[in-house]
Design a protein around this motif. Structure first.
Motif, PDB file in Angstrom:
ATOM      1  N   ARG A   8       1.012  -1.103   0.026  1.00  0.00           N
ATOM      2  CA  ARG A   8      -0.073  -0.061   0.140  1.00  0.00           C
ATOM      3  C   ARG A   8       1.018   1.312  -0.180  1.00  0.00           C
ATOM      4  NH1 ARG A   8      -2.001  -3.401   3.856  1.00  0.00           N
ATOM      5  NH2 ARG A   8      -3.972  -4.281   3.476  1.00  0.00           N
ATOM      6  N   VAL A   9       0.295   2.408  -0.183  1.00  0.00           N
ATOM      7  CA  VAL A   9       1.070   3.610  -0.270  1.00  0.00           C
ATOM      8  C   VAL A   9       1.577   3.871   1.214  1.00  0.00           C
ATOM      9  CG1 VAL A   9       0.846   6.084  -0.403  1.00  0.00           C
ATOM     10  CG2 VAL A   9      -0.369   4.781  -1.753  1.00  0.00           C
ATOM     11  N   SER A  10       0.997   3.647   2.237  1.00  0.00           N
ATOM     12  CA  SER A  10       1.115   3.726   3.579  1.00  0.00           C
ATOM     13  C   SER A  10       2.360   2.840   3.820  1.00  0.00           C
ATOM     14  CB  SER A  10       0.014   3.485   4.527  1.00  0.00           C
ATOM     15  OG  SER A  10      -0.333   2.202   4.312  1.00  0.00           O
ATOM     16  N   PHE A 161       2.671  -3.804  -5.931  1.00  0.00           N
ATOM     17  CA  PHE A 161       2.466  -2.510  -5.550  1.00  0.00           C
ATOM     18  C   PHE A 161       0.956  -1.929  -5.856  1.00  0.00           C
ATOM     19  CE2 PHE A 161       6.966  -3.199  -5.777  1.00  0.00           C
ATOM     20  CZ  PHE A 161       7.326  -2.326  -4.890  1.00  0.00           C
ATOM     21  N   TRP A 162       0.811  -1.004  -5.005  1.00  0.00           N
ATOM     22  CA  TRP A 162      -0.559  -0.265  -4.939  1.00  0.00           C
ATOM     23  C   TRP A 162      -0.916   0.052  -6.526  1.00  0.00           C
ATOM     24  CZ3 TRP A 162      -0.433   4.670  -6.599  1.00  0.00           C
ATOM     25  CH2 TRP A 162       0.688   5.524  -6.438  1.00  0.00           C
ATOM     26  N   TRP A 163       0.159   0.764  -7.349  1.00  0.00           N
ATOM     27  CA  TRP A 163      -0.357   1.170  -8.521  1.00  0.00           C
ATOM     28  C   TRP A 163      -0.546   0.174  -9.807  1.00  0.00           C
ATOM     29  CZ3 TRP A 163       3.742  -0.207 -11.478  1.00  0.00           C
ATOM     30  CH2 TRP A 163       5.033  -0.358 -10.898  1.00  0.00           C
ATOM     31  N   GLU A 164      -0.201  -1.295  -9.052  1.00  0.00           N
ATOM     32  CA  GLU A 164      -0.205  -2.358 -10.138  1.00  0.00           C
ATOM     33  C   GLU A 164      -1.709  -3.050  -9.985  1.00  0.00           C
ATOM     34  OE1 GLU A 164       3.772  -4.361 -10.656  1.00  0.00           O
ATOM     35  OE2 GLU A 164       3.188  -4.205  -8.549  1.00  0.00           O
ATOM     36  N   LEU A 165      -2.643  -2.690  -9.022  1.00  0.00           N
ATOM     37  CA  LEU A 165      -3.882  -2.854  -8.727  1.00  0.00           C
ATOM     38  C   LEU A 165      -4.904  -2.530  -9.629  1.00  0.00           C
ATOM     39  CD1 LEU A 165      -3.800  -2.573  -4.816  1.00  0.00           C
ATOM     40  CD2 LEU A 165      -3.427  -4.661  -6.223  1.00  0.00           C
ATOM     41  N   SER A 166      -5.782  -3.071  -9.927  1.00  0.00           N
ATOM     42  CA  SER A 166      -7.091  -2.574 -10.795  1.00  0.00           C
ATOM     43  C   SER A 166      -7.680  -1.631  -9.977  1.00  0.00           C
ATOM     44  CB  SER A 166      -7.888  -3.727 -11.338  1.00  0.00           C
ATOM     45  OG  SER A 166      -8.673  -4.380 -10.175  1.00  0.00           O
ATOM     46  N   ASN A 175      -8.110   3.251  -0.788  1.00  0.00           N
ATOM     47  CA  ASN A 175      -8.244   4.088  -1.861  1.00  0.00           C
ATOM     48  C   ASN A 175      -7.359   5.531  -1.705  1.00  0.00           C
ATOM     49  OD1 ASN A 175      -9.231   5.644  -3.943  1.00  0.00           O
ATOM     50  ND2 ASN A 175     -11.211   5.543  -3.621  1.00  0.00           N
ATOM     51  N   TRP A 176      -6.386   5.509  -2.117  1.00  0.00           N
ATOM     52  CA  TRP A 176      -5.378   6.869  -1.871  1.00  0.00           C
ATOM     53  C   TRP A 176      -5.852   8.100  -2.639  1.00  0.00           C
ATOM     54  CZ3 TRP A 176      -2.079   9.107  -5.171  1.00  0.00           C
ATOM     55  CH2 TRP A 176      -1.827   8.612  -6.603  1.00  0.00           C
TER      56      TRP A 176
END
Length: 192
Positions: A8-10, A161-166, A175-176
């Motif tokens: 996650r981003v965090s 990584f979070w940016w690889e998620l749908s 949800n960042w």
């Protein structure tokens, strides 16, 4: 089947802070170090954050970036030429011999990239000090980084990584992204 290890981003922020503290604990900062971001498409957040974190007396830590082959590509041709040009230009012309090169990578899975880059530096610039950093490192990697944010087992976990998620997966985990309506304070009340 491997489980997904969702970053996650965090998680990323917490690991970047921990890594920055460990580097400072080794006496590294903008006065004596250069951040070398390995594979900017995956590692640029880590590289930029560490450049800021290691600032000293208002000076940002110098930084360079190198592009590397994807796992299904080899170190040949343009990749080797680019590697040589980046280091020859930045080490020789900018006189970085006295500074420690801090190589940073978001994920070290097999270790081949770090092995190739550190071998190149040691063969061509033997007096240059190197510190290798991995935000995530596979326990079975053939290369062992000096500073690791978190170890994982690539046989058991798929680093994601979070940016690889749908979009649907991202909402499920964290949800960042800001909804446009959250920007009302900026005066953009007409945004929908």
């Amino acid at each position: 089947m491997r489980n997904e290890l969702i970053v996650r981003v965090s998680d990323e922020i917490a690991l970047m802070a921990a890594i920055g503290n460990r580097l400072q604990g080794k006496g590294l900062d903008a006065s004596n170090s250069v951040i070398v971001t390995v594979s900017s498409d995956y590692s640029s957040c880590l590289g930029m954050w560490l450049r800021h974190f290691l600032s000293k007396d208002g000076e940002i830590c110098e930084g360079i970036s190198i592009e590397v082959p994807y796992p299904d590509e080899k170190w040949e041709g343009l990749y080797n030429i680019a590697l040589e040009r980046v280091f020859r230009y930045n080490i020789q012309l900018n006189d970085l011999y006295e500074k420690t090169l801090i190589l940073v990578e978001a994920g070290v899975i097999k270790g081949g990239t770090y092995y190739h880059i550190t071998k190149y530096i040691r063969d061509n610039f033997p007096k240059t000090k190197i510190v290798t950093v991995a935000m995530f490192e596979n326990v079975s990697s053939k290369f062992k980084s000096e500073v690791v944010g978190r170890y994982y087992d690539n046989d058991e976990e798929d680093l994601t990584f979070w940016w690889e998620l749908s979009k649907e997966e991202e909402i499920k985990f964290e949800n960042w992204r800001y909804n446009v309506k959250d920007f009302i304070w900026l005066g953009y009340r007409d945004w929908e």
